[in-house]
Design an enzyme around this catalytic site. Structure first.
Site, PDB file in Angstrom:
ATOM      1  N   LYS A  90       0.845  -1.042  -0.005  1.00 48.07           N
ATOM      2  CA  LYS A  90       0.112  -0.062  -0.133  1.00 48.07           C
ATOM      3  C   LYS A  90       0.798   1.222  -0.187  1.00 48.07           C
ATOM      4  O   LYS A  90       0.456   2.428  -0.690  1.00 48.07           O
ATOM      5  CB  LYS A  90      -1.005  -0.089   1.267  1.00 48.07           C
ATOM      6  CG  LYS A  90      -1.944  -0.940   0.697  1.00 48.07           C
ATOM      7  CD  LYS A  90      -3.257  -0.804   1.794  1.00 48.07           C
ATOM      8  CE  LYS A  90      -4.377  -1.513   1.570  1.00 48.07           C
ATOM      9  NZ  LYS A  90      -4.292  -3.116   2.159  1.00 48.07           N
ATOM     10  N   GLU A 112      -9.851   7.238   3.190  1.00 47.72           N
ATOM     11  CA  GLU A 112     -10.692   6.487   3.781  1.00 47.72           C
ATOM     12  C   GLU A 112     -10.009   4.958   4.120  1.00 47.72           C
ATOM     13  O   GLU A 112      -8.823   4.872   3.689  1.00 47.72           O
ATOM     14  CB  GLU A 112     -11.977   5.910   2.851  1.00 47.72           C
ATOM     15  CG  GLU A 112     -11.493   4.868   1.984  1.00 47.72           C
ATOM     16  CD  GLU A 112     -10.459   4.964   1.013  1.00 47.72           C
ATOM     17  OE1 GLU A 112     -10.198   6.038   0.669  1.00 47.72           O
ATOM     18  OE2 GLU A 112      -9.904   3.949   0.569  1.00 47.72           O
ATOM     19  N   SER A 371       1.716  -9.814  -1.000  1.00 50.23           N
ATOM     20  CA  SER A 371       1.287  -8.536  -0.909  1.00 50.23           C
ATOM     21  C   SER A 371       1.875  -7.603   0.702  1.00 50.23           C
ATOM     22  O   SER A 371       1.930  -6.553   0.457  1.00 50.23           O
ATOM     23  CB  SER A 371       0.091  -8.229  -1.112  1.00 50.23           C
ATOM     24  OG  SER A 371      -0.803  -8.999  -0.007  1.00 50.23           O
TER      25      SER A 371
HETATM   26  C1  LIG Z   1      -5.202  -3.912   1.708  1.00 49.89           C
HETATM   27  C2  LIG Z   1      -4.465  -5.114   1.481  1.00 49.89           C
HETATM   28  C3  LIG Z   1      -4.778  -6.219   0.378  1.00 49.89           C
HETATM   29  C4  LIG Z   1      -5.887  -5.912  -0.437  1.00 49.89           C
HETATM   30  O1  LIG Z   1      -5.929  -4.670  -1.219  1.00 49.89           O
HETATM   31  P1  LIG Z   1      -5.863  -4.583  -2.913  1.00 49.89           P
HETATM   32  O2  LIG Z   1      -5.856  -3.581  -3.228  1.00 49.89           O
HETATM   33  O3  LIG Z   1      -6.673  -6.000  -3.292  1.00 49.89           O
HETATM   34  O4  LIG Z   1      -4.177  -5.047  -3.108  1.00 49.89           O
HETATM   35  C5  LIG Z   1      -4.022  -7.307   0.099  1.00 49.89           C
HETATM   36  N1  LIG Z   1      -2.970  -7.497   0.796  1.00 49.89           N
HETATM   37  C6  LIG Z   1      -2.601  -6.669   1.759  1.00 49.89           C
HETATM   38  C7  LIG Z   1      -1.329  -7.193   2.648  1.00 49.89           C
HETATM   39  C8  LIG Z   1      -3.225  -5.432   2.262  1.00 49.89           C
HETATM   40  O5  LIG Z   1      -2.788  -4.521   3.006  1.00 49.89           O
END
Ligand SMILES: *Cc1c(COP(=O)(O)O)cnc(C)c1O
Length: 386
Positions: A90, A112, A371
């Site tokens: 993010k 948000e 992610s």
């Molecule tokens: C917020 C988040 C997601 C989901 O958000 P996307 O916009 O679909 O990427 C996925 N993995 C992590 C670690 C997150 O913090």
């Protein structure tokens, strides 16, 4: 030019901008500024600088040999967004948008947040760039995520609990948009995923595309060829679109987004408009966005980015679901086998990669986009396993 910008906000029938005229004017201005600075050499250099010095990019593309052997199939590589500052992808988007906000002369950032992860990334970037930061959060969510509220406050942000509606993410988005229309002259709305009206999905993709820009170079260096598949979890779709971006025009690479089986927007959604744009949405019997539930707060969203909706209906990308049990197992298996505790969101991608691996051969390659890291989820998993 307006006409052209408007067109650029569409991915097939999806995307666009369905908002009141006052907000549309603000968004038109934002598009114009985004396109102007996106290709500006100084802006690009500044973005590179902060991604390197503050976020810690580039992050590795790690070959996980023990996990690959345990699964008995293709070579598994993890793209390590978990190693970024603040522990997830993010921050890539937060830094990109805040640099744009600075160029646009904004003094105040609003955002948000649902579970708080995007709020924390935004508050972090605001602290670093000395910007005023206001985070709208559903009142109900502020109670469930008290620790993240404290984190944002530590970072100098003001967290505003939203009592309207159900006191959830949707209500926080409405409050933030309201604020933007009232204060657009000095305020920038930093949206957290590849969703919302144009230009947000295009802009968020642009800032997250660094994931596949790096992974493509890394895999070519390590293997001398492209992967056979790229797998990423999909909530709003920002890490997935970033992980896919540079492979979309490479037809030999399968692109697979993974959703919780309790929030399968892409597998079961229908075309509809939410939050000012058109995408595949899960609807209930009354035609309202369905209340979803996921053990991974970041995947708990009834819609999905417009480009994913388009990639799905054109068949360029595939979307699959996994169960909570599969996610919990993957969470533990990656921890035990490789010493990497994944975020519960990312564990969805790992869980599906395991199933996919069983259909592939040893001379093939899968890249899994990790992610985020799982420190934030350890207590929750402890409670669930107990
Ligand atoms: C917020 C988040 C997601 C989901 O958000 P996307 O916009 O679909 O990427 C996925 N993995 C992590 C670690 C997150 O913090």
């Amino acid at each position: 030019m307006d006409q052209q910008l408007q067109q650029e906000g569409y991915f097939g029938e999806f995307g666009g901008s369905f908002v009141p005229p006052e907000l549309q004017e603000v968004l038109n201005y934002l598009s114009e500024q985004f396109y102007k600075f996106r290709d500006d050499p100084e802006f690009k250099e500044e973005l590179r600088y902060y991604l390197r010095e503050y976020v810690g990019r580039e992050n590795p593309l790690t070959y996980v040999e023990r996990l690959s052997k345990a699964w008995g199939g293709p070579k598994i590589y993890l793209k390590r967004e978990d190693l970024n500052h603040t522990g997830a992808h993010k921050i890539n988007n937060a830094i990109g948008q805040i640099l744009l906000a600075k160029r646009m002369g904004a003094k105040r950032i609003i955002a948000e947040t649902g579970a708080g992860q995007h709020g924390v990334a935004t508050a972090t970037a605001c602290a670093m760039f000395n910007m005023d930061c206001v985070i709208y959060m559903g009142a109900e969510d502020t109670r469930r995520q008290a620790l993240n509220v404290f984190r944002m406050e530590l970072l100098g942000a003001t967290v505003v609990p939203v009592h309207n509606g159900q006191g959830r993410l949707k209500d926080a988005v409405d409050a933030a948009l309201d604020d933007l229309v009232r204060n657009y002259k000095n305020t920038f709305y930093l949206l957290g995923s590849a969703v919302g009206p144009h230009p947000f999905p295009t802009m968020v993709k642009h800032f997250q595309a660094i994931i596949s820009e790096e992974s493509k170079l890394q895999i070519m260096e390590k293997e001398g060829r492209l992967p056979d598949a790229v797998v990423a979890c999909a909530g709003g779709g920002s890490n997935a679109i970033g992980a896919f971006a540079h492979y979309i025009d490479e037809p030999t690479v399968r692109l697979i987004g993974v959703e919780p089986d309790q929030a399968p927007s892409l597998t079961q959604g229908v075309p509809s408009i939410i939050h000012g744009f058109k995408c595949l949405v899960l609807l209930d019997e009354e035609g309202q966005p369905k209340k979803t539930y996921s053990i991974a707060a970041g995947l708990d969203y009834p819609g999905i980015g417009p480009e994913h909706s388009h990639l799905k209906v054109t068949g360029r990308a595939e979307y699959a679901t996994v169960t909570n049990e599969e996610v919990l197992e993957a969470f533990q298996e990656l921890s035990r086998t490789e010493g990497i505790i994944p975020a519960l969101e990312s564990a969805h991608a790992v869980a599906y990669a395991k199933k996919l691996a069983s259909t592939m051969s040893q001379d093939q390659i899968i890249i899994v986009n990790l992610s985020g890291r799982g420190d934030k989820d350890v207590e929750q998993v402890y409670q669930m396993l107990k």
